[in-house]
Design a protein around this motif. Structure first.
Motif, short mmCIF file in Angstrom:
data_model
loop_
_atom_site.label_atom_id
_atom_site.label_comp_id
_atom_site.label_asym_id
_atom_site.label_seq_id
_atom_site.Cartn_x
_atom_site.Cartn_y
_atom_site.Cartn_z
N PRO B 187 1.12 -1.00 0.12
CA PRO B 187 -0.25 -0.02 -0.12
C PRO B 187 1.07 1.12 0.12
O PRO B 187 2.18 1.26 0.65
N VAL B 188 0.43 2.21 -0.91
CA VAL B 188 1.11 3.60 -0.79
C VAL B 188 0.56 4.69 -0.23
O VAL B 188 -0.79 5.05 -0.66
N GLY B 189 0.76 5.31 0.69
CA GLY B 189 0.16 6.65 1.37
C GLY B 189 1.43 7.50 1.12
O GLY B 189 1.67 8.28 0.47
N ASN B 190 1.97 7.68 2.30
CA ASN B 190 2.62 8.79 2.62
C ASN B 190 4.23 8.43 1.68
O ASN B 190 5.22 9.27 1.66
N ALA B 191 4.35 7.15 1.18
CA ALA B 191 5.28 6.60 0.30
C ALA B 191 6.46 6.31 1.20
O ALA B 191 7.80 5.85 0.42
N GLY B 192 6.66 6.36 2.42
CA GLY B 192 7.83 6.06 3.00
C GLY B 192 8.10 4.33 3.17
O GLY B 192 9.30 4.08 3.16
N ASN B 193 7.14 3.73 3.28
CA ASN B 193 7.29 2.32 3.45
C ASN B 193 7.76 1.68 2.12
O ASN B 193 8.58 0.97 1.91
N ALA B 241 -5.37 4.90 6.89
CA ALA B 241 -3.85 4.84 6.98
C ALA B 241 -3.01 5.25 6.05
O ALA B 241 -1.83 5.60 5.88
N ILE B 242 -3.84 5.41 4.56
CA ILE B 242 -2.98 5.78 3.25
C ILE B 242 -3.92 7.11 2.77
O ILE B 242 -3.74 7.20 1.65
N ARG B 243 -4.73 7.72 3.78
CA ARG B 243 -5.19 8.94 3.19
C ARG B 243 -4.48 10.15 3.31
O ARG B 243 -4.44 10.83 4.02
N SER B 294 -3.08 -3.80 -0.75
CA SER B 294 -2.18 -4.39 -1.68
C SER B 294 -2.76 -5.62 -1.92
O SER B 294 -2.64 -6.31 -3.45
N ILE B 295 -3.54 -6.35 -1.45
CA ILE B 295 -4.48 -7.55 -2.08
C ILE B 295 -5.75 -6.99 -2.80
O ILE B 295 -5.47 -7.78 -4.18
N ALA B 296 -5.99 -5.86 -2.70
CA ALA B 296 -7.24 -5.46 -3.76
C ALA B 296 -6.35 -5.21 -5.08
O ALA B 296 -7.10 -5.46 -6.18
N GLY B 297 -5.23 -4.40 -5.14
CA GLY B 297 -4.68 -4.48 -6.32
C GLY B 297 -4.08 -5.63 -6.83
O GLY B 297 -4.17 -5.53 -8.39
N LEU B 298 -3.65 -6.66 -6.27
CA LEU B 298 -3.29 -8.11 -6.90
C LEU B 298 -4.52 -8.56 -7.63
O LEU B 298 -4.69 -9.08 -8.65
N THR B 318 0.08 -3.92 6.33
CA THR B 318 0.96 -2.68 7.41
C THR B 318 0.24 -2.72 8.88
O THR B 318 1.11 -2.33 9.67
N GLY B 319 -0.99 -3.03 8.74
CA GLY B 319 -1.62 -2.94 10.26
C GLY B 319 -2.40 -3.95 10.34
O GLY B 319 -3.08 -4.48 9.86
#
Lengths: 355, 355
Positions: B187-193, B241-243, B294-298, B318-319
């Motif tokens: 998942p990409v929110g703030n893109a740090g991970n 958490a990714i808003r 991440s699952i939804a994207g796959l 992530t959580g």
């Protein structure tokens, strides 16, 4: 770091596993053993907590349930059933989902907040409420499972539950470098966990000479049948996970306490909530209220001058604090300070709270 | 099983650690890598999930925060400060409690449910609301920390956060037996991970030749600035958490995506919630909504015929699902079936749901 295969694979030499046993796992176990510096100093002991809230569904119940569901699947069962309003239902539902079985959770009518069951529902369990109390729910699931056929009972009378749970003791011994702690402090509700830990410590000691701890069991005062030596009709405590008036493993727990030369005592809800906040705010460990009966008990013994000095103690924290958000929120007394949006105000505020 | 010492000790050769670095840990990391049999079959891949919800405060934020707080303590700081309404505040508060520092959490006024902050408050943080929005809260904590003195900023612009977070990649490689997966879905929110994972994979590959994955990043449609290539003014998604409308690590994420020959796509809230329920009910894994991007994207790629076949994919969760009980409860549509208290009724009901 090797990938942890989950309890049943990792400890198969100690568990009822054979070549027909299916591999069911959420990679449960291998939970952290966290050293508590501040509380160790406060209590004059060397304190570790075994943080079972790190298990997949957030409680120690995963240890027993992975074994019970594994065997149910091995035996060709299609349904697992339990009477539960909390951690057991979540664990049963998760492992049933994992292994392609159906989970049925039976609850008393009209008394259960949906939040407590949201995990089980998310994991796909069917929730059935009956016109009766919790004891009647337990009675009916036993009857249903006794029908035979493809339904397996996974409440704590399922003997595989204790087999899985005993692995907590194995891990504590291994994490302490191959020896048992001097004392194991543990919350006591249905008394299955204290029974299982004792079984685990004994089996490891028989095989590896790893020693045995004294068991210190702690019940909530409003639900302390073993301490009072009588059934409690209407048990009440904020620590819902140990709100049990007539423990299933009562006799085995008493035997374990005797054999280990241990003790059992009770702690008030006030003492439990004090420990709950202390553990979170001084050690950074957030465990559900029932878990903190073990910490509250150690504090009570210390205050009474009855806690041995300089011993190594492992306190079992049975569940994650996130399991019970309502209790946390109920303790928060207007925690948000409103300030203007300028640097000076915030710096001044910080200086205030630091001094 | 050896006792896991926590990220900073276990990976000290890869982290900014020296002889003066204090040992701060909640034994974070070593989270389970869970194989998903059912979803693997459904998607035609070999799917593992990295379950970061097993970390001490229930999210991957613990990885970055343990490093940031460790360095703050090494540098003699007394206070850590952040603007956060969620997982970051919980992690900052827990590690501050652990290391004897004070945590200050700054939030926008009047928009935050207390439940989201109950963890931080339990861990002893001071919560300050300012007369302003989230961006202003972030601005003011930067200003306050820039004062110098004994206050350290632990928002994601703190460079130690990414150092700690990169250990997630190390663990994935080790748990897969010493090689990177073909694809990392995240998942990409703030893109740090995503930035941190890429750094971790590269460092391990440089040292051990463990290979590099393609990165598949997924944003929520209502908060997809990188996909749209423009700042989103008022990001909205159930995946709180990714808003994020303007990611702190935007450029680094784009570089990582390019270097890995990966892709970035968005998923709708509906797709996220579908994945959320599917993962829980088919695999027994309960992760917070953002994790399931991440699952939804796959699933989305698979439906479009764009998911490579038979590749090994690790999806980062992530959580913990327990972080967001409200979303779970909102999806439950009258889940309790009321039955009379007799065996026949229950057996009949079970037969009904099985057929």
């Amino acid at each position: 770091m090797k990938r942890w295969q989950g309890l049943v694979q990792e400890y198969k030499d100690y568990l009822p596993v054979n070549e027909n046993t299916p591999n069911v796992t959420l990679n449960e176990g291998q939970t952290p053993l966290i050293h508590c510096d501040t509380l160790s100093e406060m209590l004059g002991i060397n304190l570790y907590v075994k943080f079972e809230g790190a298990n997949p569904t957030g409680s120690f119940k995963d240890r027993g349930m992975v074994m019970a569901v594994t065997k149910a699947k091995e035996d060709g069962k299609k349904v697992v059933i339990c009477a539960s309003t909390g951690n057991t239902s979540a664990a049963a539902a998760a492992y049933a989902a994992r292994s392609g079985l159906k989970a049925i959770v039976v609850i008393p009518e009209g008394k259960i907040a949906l939040g407590k069951l949201s995990q089980a529902v998310m994991y796909g369990a069917e929730i059935v409420s009956i016109d009766g109390n919790f004891d009647e729910a337990l009675e009916i699931v036993k009857e249903v499972a006794n029908e035979g056929g493809d339904i397996e009972l996974v409440n704590s009378i399922n003997p595989y539950r204790i087999e899985g749970q005993k692995t907590g003791a194995f891990e504590v011994v291994e994490q302490l470098g191959g020896h048992a702690p001097d004392v194991l402090a543990i919350p006591v509700g249905n008394a299955g966990n204290i029974t299982a830990y004792w079984k685990g410590f004994k089996e490891f000691n028989d095989k590896h000479g790893t020693g045995l701890p004294k068991l210190f069991g702690f019940q909530a005062e409003g639900a302390s049948p073993i301490v009072q030596n009588k059934v409690v009709k209407n048990p009440e405590t904020v620590a819902t996970a140990i709100r049990i008036g007539n423990p299933a493993s009562w006799d085995k727990a008493v035997t374990a306490l005797d054999e280990s030369n241990g003790l059992i005592d009770s702690v008030t809800d006030e003492e439990i909530l004090e420990a709950y906040q202390l553990l979170a705010s001084k050690e950074g460990v957030f465990a559900e209220p029932a878990s903190n009966a073990s910490i509250a008990g150690l504090i009570k013994l210390h205050r009474a001058g009855k806690l041995p000095k300089d011993v190594t103690v492992t306190a079992v924290l049975t569940g994650n604090g996130l399991k019970d958000p309502d209790t946390a929120i109920s303790l928060l007394d207007n925690p948000i300070k409103s300030l203007p949006n300028d640097k000076e105000s915030i710096v001044k505020y910080i200086k205030g709270v630091m001094h």
